[in-house]
Design an enzyme around this catalytic site. Structure first.
Site, mmCIF file in Angstrom:
data_model
loop_
_atom_site.group_PDB
_atom_site.id
_atom_site.type_symbol
_atom_site.label_atom_id
_atom_site.label_comp_id
_atom_site.label_asym_id
_atom_site.label_seq_id
_atom_site.Cartn_x
_atom_site.Cartn_y
_atom_site.Cartn_z
ATOM 1 N N ASP A 1 0.877 -1.172 0.000
ATOM 2 C CA ASP A 1 0.000 0.000 0.000
ATOM 3 C C ASP A 1 0.922 1.232 0.000
ATOM 4 O O ASP A 1 2.115 1.112 0.287
ATOM 5 C CB ASP A 1 -0.867 -0.037 1.262
ATOM 6 C CG ASP A 1 -1.596 1.262 1.506
ATOM 7 O OD1 ASP A 1 -2.235 1.754 0.560
ATOM 8 O OD2 ASP A 1 -1.522 1.799 2.637
ATOM 9 N N ASP B 1 -0.301 5.089 0.845
ATOM 10 C CA ASP B 1 -0.636 6.095 1.866
ATOM 11 C C ASP B 1 -0.686 5.476 3.252
ATOM 12 O O ASP B 1 -1.447 4.544 3.498
ATOM 13 C CB ASP B 1 -1.987 6.747 1.533
ATOM 14 C CG ASP B 1 -1.904 7.540 0.249
ATOM 15 O OD1 ASP B 1 -1.053 8.442 0.182
ATOM 16 O OD2 ASP B 1 -2.668 7.244 -0.695
ATOM 17 N N LYS C 1 -12.016 11.543 -4.476
ATOM 18 C CA LYS C 1 -13.293 12.013 -5.048
ATOM 19 C C LYS C 1 -14.453 11.501 -4.186
ATOM 20 O O LYS C 1 -15.386 12.238 -3.870
ATOM 21 C CB LYS C 1 -13.442 11.521 -6.501
ATOM 22 C CG LYS C 1 -12.413 12.122 -7.451
ATOM 23 C CD LYS C 1 -12.691 11.801 -8.908
ATOM 24 C CE LYS C 1 -12.339 10.383 -9.279
ATOM 25 N NZ LYS C 1 -10.881 10.094 -9.311
ATOM 26 N N ARG D 1 -14.244 10.758 -1.114
ATOM 27 C CA ARG D 1 -14.148 11.438 0.182
ATOM 28 C C ARG D 1 -14.808 12.816 0.122
ATOM 29 O O ARG D 1 -15.471 13.231 1.067
ATOM 30 C CB ARG D 1 -12.673 11.538 0.583
ATOM 31 C CG ARG D 1 -12.430 11.917 2.015
ATOM 32 C CD ARG D 1 -10.962 11.701 2.385
ATOM 33 N NE ARG D 1 -10.608 10.303 2.341
ATOM 34 C CZ ARG D 1 -9.423 9.818 1.961
ATOM 35 N NH1 ARG D 1 -8.458 10.638 1.618
ATOM 36 N NH2 ARG D 1 -9.197 8.518 1.948
ATOM 37 N N HIS E 1 -10.842 17.629 -7.448
ATOM 38 C CA HIS E 1 -9.859 16.593 -7.126
ATOM 39 C C HIS E 1 -8.602 16.727 -7.984
ATOM 40 O O HIS E 1 -7.491 16.468 -7.525
ATOM 41 C CB HIS E 1 -10.484 15.198 -7.297
ATOM 42 C CG HIS E 1 -9.597 14.099 -6.822
ATOM 43 N ND1 HIS E 1 -8.978 13.218 -7.679
ATOM 44 C CD2 HIS E 1 -9.174 13.764 -5.574
ATOM 45 C CE1 HIS E 1 -8.238 12.382 -6.973
ATOM 46 N NE2 HIS E 1 -8.341 12.684 -5.704
ATOM 47 N N ASN F 1 0.191 10.540 -7.887
ATOM 48 C CA ASN F 1 0.676 10.715 -6.512
ATOM 49 C C ASN F 1 1.746 9.684 -6.174
ATOM 50 O O ASN F 1 2.685 9.975 -5.441
ATOM 51 C CB ASN F 1 -0.476 10.566 -5.515
ATOM 52 C CG ASN F 1 -1.570 11.594 -5.713
ATOM 53 O OD1 ASN F 1 -1.368 12.575 -6.425
ATOM 54 N ND2 ASN F 1 -2.712 11.377 -5.098
ATOM 55 N N ASP G 1 -1.639 -0.337 6.343
ATOM 56 C CA ASP G 1 -1.626 0.483 7.558
ATOM 57 C C ASP G 1 -3.017 0.728 8.135
ATOM 58 O O ASP G 1 -3.127 1.367 9.172
ATOM 59 C CB ASP G 1 -1.017 1.862 7.270
ATOM 60 C CG ASP G 1 -1.964 2.713 6.439
ATOM 61 O OD1 ASP G 1 -2.297 2.289 5.314
ATOM 62 O OD2 ASP G 1 -2.409 3.772 6.915
HETATM 63 C C1 XBP Z 1 -5.562 5.984 0.334
HETATM 64 C C2 XBP Z 1 -6.700 6.814 0.013
HETATM 65 C C3 XBP Z 1 -6.549 7.903 -0.929
HETATM 66 C C4 XBP Z 1 -5.802 9.113 -0.411
HETATM 67 C C5 XBP Z 1 -6.079 10.282 -1.330
HETATM 68 O O1 XBP Z 1 -6.021 4.752 0.898
HETATM 69 O O2 XBP Z 1 -7.787 6.604 0.471
HETATM 70 O O3 XBP Z 1 -7.826 8.334 -1.260
HETATM 71 O O4 XBP Z 1 -6.233 9.451 0.881
HETATM 72 O O5 XBP Z 1 -5.685 10.012 -2.619
HETATM 73 P P1 XBP Z 1 -5.084 3.447 0.889
HETATM 74 P P2 XBP Z 1 -6.556 10.473 -3.886
HETATM 75 O O6 XBP Z 1 -3.822 3.797 1.620
HETATM 76 O O7 XBP Z 1 -5.874 2.418 1.665
HETATM 77 O O8 XBP Z 1 -4.853 3.028 -0.535
HETATM 78 O O9 XBP Z 1 -7.070 11.854 -3.543
HETATM 79 O O10 XBP Z 1 -5.597 10.472 -5.042
HETATM 80 O O11 XBP Z 1 -7.678 9.505 -4.032
HETATM 81 MG MG MG Z 2 -3.008 3.081 3.455
#
Ligand code: XBP
Ligand code: MG
Length: 253
Positions: free
Chosen positions: A10, A12, A55, A57, A83, A129, A184
């Site tokens: 993963d 983020d 999006k 969110r 976004h 990203n 995470d």
């Molecule tokens: C990551 C996310 C992403 C980021 C934002 O979740 O939920 O939406 O927060 O990124 P995970 P974008 O770590 O479970 O993959 O705005 O590009 O969607």
């Molecule tokens: Mg994550």
């Protein structure tokens, strides 16, 4: 259990602590640029993180926190534009070096490559990203370290659905038995478990109270030879920091 062939990460919260000081800030900058007084505080963002995908969110935020907002006719077009602006702000923050990798991540990736393990990414975030994070932490060439970078809208159902992990494994022609996942969050482990993957968890401030039932191990971080991790749940099998030997043992356990 077959021999371990690949590690699937993963992004983020796992490779880097991107949410509080990265994504959240970028959303707020995009809102301010659009003349909107929406402010995603650290606390509000914790609630918003229950929904994966930027999006999705924004939509969740509108429904829950801005019920009076006069929605434009083309709401999904409006959200997509917002976004896009957020992604520009976020990649700009990464280009400034705002977010480092988490402890042990760079070492672990290098050790995995040296050991001949295959690498992939399975994330909900936008592909740009991921490139920006890798480029500005490990260098441009690190994009090639990953055989598959499965990201964003490449699958319609985002985490907690298993689709993004299934997609990554299909692309690599591997099964869940050949791989181990690194996550995470609760939505992350629901996704990886849904794809039948053993899963290593490293927590962060936003996810420390999540339910990680069934995880191979839950740690505060991967650690380094001179900086041990703290085990939150599970058996570190005599190890003090995460290395390939430990990953292989967790995979075989
Ligand atoms: C990551 C996310 C992403 C980021 C934002 O979740 O939920 O939406 O927060 O990124 P995970 P974008 O770590 O479970 O993959 O705005 O590009 O969607
Ligand atoms: Mg994550």
């Amino acid at each position: 259990m077959s021999e371990l062939k690949a590690l699937i990460f993963d992004v983020d919260g796992t490779l880097a602590d991107t949410e509080r000081d990265g994504h959240r800030i970028a959303f707020n900058l995009a809102f301010a640029d659009a003349g909107l007084n929406w402010n995603w505080t650290v606390d509000i963002y914790e609630d918003l993180l229950s929904v994966t995908g930027g999006k999705e969110r924004i939509k969740f935020y509108l429904d829950k926190y801005q019920p009076e907002f006069d929605e434009p006719e083309d709401l999904s077009g409006f959200i997509a534009e917002m976004h896009k602006a957020k992604t520009a702000q976020y990649t700009n923050l990464l280009a400034k070096g705002a977010i480092p990798l988490r402890p042990g991540v760079e070492r672990l990736l290098n050790e995995a490559r040296a050991a001949g393990l295959r690498l992939a990414i399975a994330t909900t975030t936008t592909p740009e990203n991921v490139s920006a994070l890798l480029e500005h932490t490990l260098g441009k060439e690190s994009m090639d370290w990953f055989e598959v970078i499965a990201a964003g809208d490449i699958v319609p159902a985002k985490k907690p659905a298993p689709d993004i992990y299934d997609f990554a494994m299909k692309e690599m022609n591997l099964t869940a038995e050949d791989c181990i996942a690194f996550e995470d969050s609760r939505n992350g482990i629901l996704s990886s478990h849904g794809a039948n993957l053993k899963t290593v968890i490293t927590i962060n401030d936003y996810t420390k109270d999540h339910d990680f039932s069934g995880a191979a191990i839950v740690l505060d971080q991967y650690g380094e030879p001179d900086a041990a991790f703290t085990v939150i749940e599970g058996d570190a099998l005599g190890h003090r920091y995460m290395d390939i030997d430990m990953i292989k043992k967790l995979h075989a356990a």
